[in-house]
Write a protein that holds these residues in place. Structure first.
Motif, PDB file in Angstrom:
ATOM      1  N   THR A  21      -3.864  11.283   0.507  1.00 28.91           N
ATOM      2  CA  THR A  21      -3.606  10.146   1.384  1.00 28.91           C
ATOM      3  C   THR A  21      -4.591  10.109   2.544  1.00 28.91           C
ATOM      4  OG1 THR A  21      -1.251  10.209   0.808  1.00 28.91           O
ATOM      5  CG2 THR A  21      -1.862   9.015   2.809  1.00 28.91           C
ATOM      6  N   ILE A 209      -2.290   5.561  -3.436  1.00 29.96           N
ATOM      7  CA  ILE A 209      -1.364   6.277  -2.564  1.00 29.96           C
ATOM      8  C   ILE A 209       0.059   6.181  -3.105  1.00 29.96           C
ATOM      9  CG2 ILE A 209      -0.274   6.259  -0.283  1.00 29.96           C
ATOM     10  CD1 ILE A 209      -2.995   5.463   0.873  1.00 29.96           C
ATOM     11  N   LEU A 221       4.365   7.138   4.093  1.00 29.34           N
ATOM     12  CA  LEU A 221       2.954   6.902   3.803  1.00 29.34           C
ATOM     13  C   LEU A 221       2.610   5.416   3.894  1.00 29.34           C
ATOM     14  CD1 LEU A 221       2.198   9.428   0.926  1.00 29.34           C
ATOM     15  CD2 LEU A 221       2.057   9.705   3.392  1.00 29.34           C
TER      16      LEU A 221
END
Length: 572
Positions: A21, A209, A221
């Protein structure tokens, strides 16, 4: 069972997800710089006509003898686009100018106290060509729109990683060309190509992601993904303050993509996509590598191609079903959801970028305004998250849009000399629009059924890009009346806030799986199942039925029903 069970078996949200990420979020910071770059590269400094007899030997903007050559406006400042036809002193009679004026036939002199050069000073995009500045921004946003339309389907065919690599290289090369090529047409051409590359990077980074992250980590995230764009706005203010020459500023925000291009080769392809494309051997290789990084080497070695396929049966069967964009409008319930969300996304895009690209009209330092407009997004998105959690999605979406609309509409009628009040209302309005985006991302994904969720979210999110193309063109109405742009943004937001009230609430509710379920809910005939705090896992016997006898099953305590496919949605 589904792909998320495979992710849990190789470590869930572990060291790999953090590294992965981080590698994808760093470029996002510079992506936001490109969106608002023309606030500085296309800034309009104070300017006046070039007067041969006065400016042949000097290059200063301010001259003691200017009143003899340049007429002044109501605020006693030199007029920008007119000069006297001949040099005569004291040609005022009873406050009325008796001398003749003419356009600036020999060019202009610019005040370089804030910017040493911009595309405006480079190609004289002022007076009759003033609108070309906003058209250049619309051309860039049109590239973003084209990229979102084209590259989503291309990445589904050729993979997320391949398109990400190409898009990073394209952003680096096209950004460099835009910085150093000699004329306005080539500048606009390569800025448009930068916009296309922007969509390729954002769409595929978002997908990579989400598709490598288990459900419990996606909220965090996803928030970091949107926060990276906010950080980019803050970074742009700092870079622009330090680099006042437009070509070097353009190059500075483009050059890092050469580095991003090199390390994007290290980013793994989505294992979910590989399995769905029948490339389970490659998916197995990546999953085993992830297991090693997450400290789950033993669990990774227990995986095989048969286990991967058995866990993906539900998603593979969904891919084979035939659904099209027409399903979004074919039935009343889906039609209502789609049209209302299109209005929400369009108004959010047009107002967000309209306010964000109009910094010079506030009469305050644009460096301070850029920093303030970027900083407001962080608390705005936090408040939106809290409201969505405790008040619901529909209430949040409606509230932030109407509040933004009222603030922008009020701002349209506030006198120009009340700079602080106008700035406060504009900052508040932009914060509400940032909150609207944050809510719209989640709300859209929860309203569309699983079988057409990716198509639906893609279509409605596309309207934000249409809004970003239209926003600079609306700013051209400033020449007719300063009231019009802000009033249009405000009215659009209020109307869309009203449209959001017709949407169904989705807080703590199961995601719809089919079009029929959406129709039942829209008629209040469907029973909406709320999500409990504890989900009951599959029992051991049911889990074993899904795994071939000659294969070692995954940890049964991690088996859950297959979640919907990851969304591939554009961002601010």
């Amino acid at each position: 069972m589904g792909f998320n069970d495979l992710l849990l078996s190789v470590g869930g949200l572990g060291r790999f997800q953090i590294i992965h990420t981080t590698m994808l979020l760093i470029p996002m910071i510079f992506m936001s710089c490109h969106n608002f770059l023309q606030n500085f590269t296309a800034a309009i400094p104070a300017h006046r006509c070039w007067v041969p007899s006065l400016d042949n030997n000097t290059m200063g903007y301010d001259q003691n003898d200017l009143p003899a050559f340049i007429p002044v406006d109501e605020s006693e400042k030199p007029m920008s686009c007119l000069r006297y036809r001949r040099t005569l002193y004291n040609m005022w009679t009873n406050g009325t100018l008796t001398n003749y004026t003419e356009p600036c036939e020999d060019g202009w002199v610019y005040d370089k106290s804030d910017f040493s050069s911009t595309i405006v000073t480079e190609w004289d995009l002022i007076c009759k060509l003033r609108q070309m500045r906003q058209i250049a921004q619309s051309i860039y946003m049109a590239g973003v729109l084209v990229g979102a339309v084209v590259l989503g389907g291309v990445s589904d065919r050729f993979g997320r990683r391949a398109i990400l690599i190409v898009a990073n290289l394209a952003m680096a090369v096209c950004g460099t060309c835009a910085a150093f090529l000699p004329n306005f047409i080539t500048y606009c051409t390569f800025r448009c190509l930068c916009g296309i590359a922007f969509s390729g990077i954002v769409l595929n980074s978002n997908s990579l992601i989400l598709e490598w992250t288990p459900p419990k980590g996606r909220t965090v995230l996803g928030t970091l993904f949107t926060a990276s764009f906010t950080c980019g706005q803050l970074l742009l203010a700092a870079l622009a303050y330090g680099i006042r020459e437009w070509r070097w500023l353009q190059f500075t925000v483009s050059a890092p993509f050469y580095f991003f291009f090199l390390y994007s080769w290290l980013v793994p392809e989505s294992a979910r996509w590989l399995i769905l494309k029948g490339r389970s051997r490659e998916a197995l290789k990546y999953l085993r590598r992830v297991a090693i990084i997450n400290g789950k080497r033993k669990e990774g070695e227990m995986l095989s191609q048969k286990i991967l396929i058995s866990h993906m049966q539900s998603e593979i069967s969904q891919v084979k079903r035939s659904h099209s964009i027409f399903d979004l409008f074919r039935t009343p319930g889906m039609r209502k959801v789609t049209i209302c969300l299109m209005m929400v996304w369009f108004s959010s895009g047009v107002a967000f970028y309209g306010i964000g690209m109009d910094l010079q009209n506030f009469g305050i330092s644009i460096f301070l305004l850029q920093f303030t407009f970027g900083a407001i997004d962080l608390p705005a998105k936090l408040v939106a998250a809290l409201l969505m959690t405790y008040a619901g999605r529909r209430v949040t979406q409606t509230t932030v849009l109407i509040l933004a609309g009222v603030a922008l509409l009020a701002n349209a009628f506030i006198p120009q000399d009340m700079k602080i009040l106008r700035m406060v209302l504009a900052v508040f309005g932009k914060g509400c629009m940032a909150a609207s985006f944050a809510c719209a991302y989640l709300f859209s994904g929860e309203l569309f059924p699983t079988v057409i969720r990716q198509t639906g979210t893609g279509v409605v999110a596309m309207m934000a890009r249409v809004g970003s193309v239209v926003a600079p063109l609306i700013l051209l109405l400033w020449e007719i009346s300063p009231i019009l742009p802000s009033a249009i943004y405000g009215v659009t937001a209020i109307i869309s806030g009203g449209a959001a009230t017709f949407l169904m609430e989705t807080r703590n509710q199961q995601l719809p799986e089919s079009v029929e379920e959406v129709e039942a809910r829209s008629r209040d005939k469907g029973t909406v199942k709320k999500i409990s705090k504890e989900e009951v896992p599959l029992n051991q016997c049911e889990s074993q039925k899904m795994v071939p006898k000659d294969e070692v099953p995954l940890n049964q305590s991690q088996s859950h029903s297959a979640p919907p496919k990851a969304l591939m949605v554009d961002t601010v």
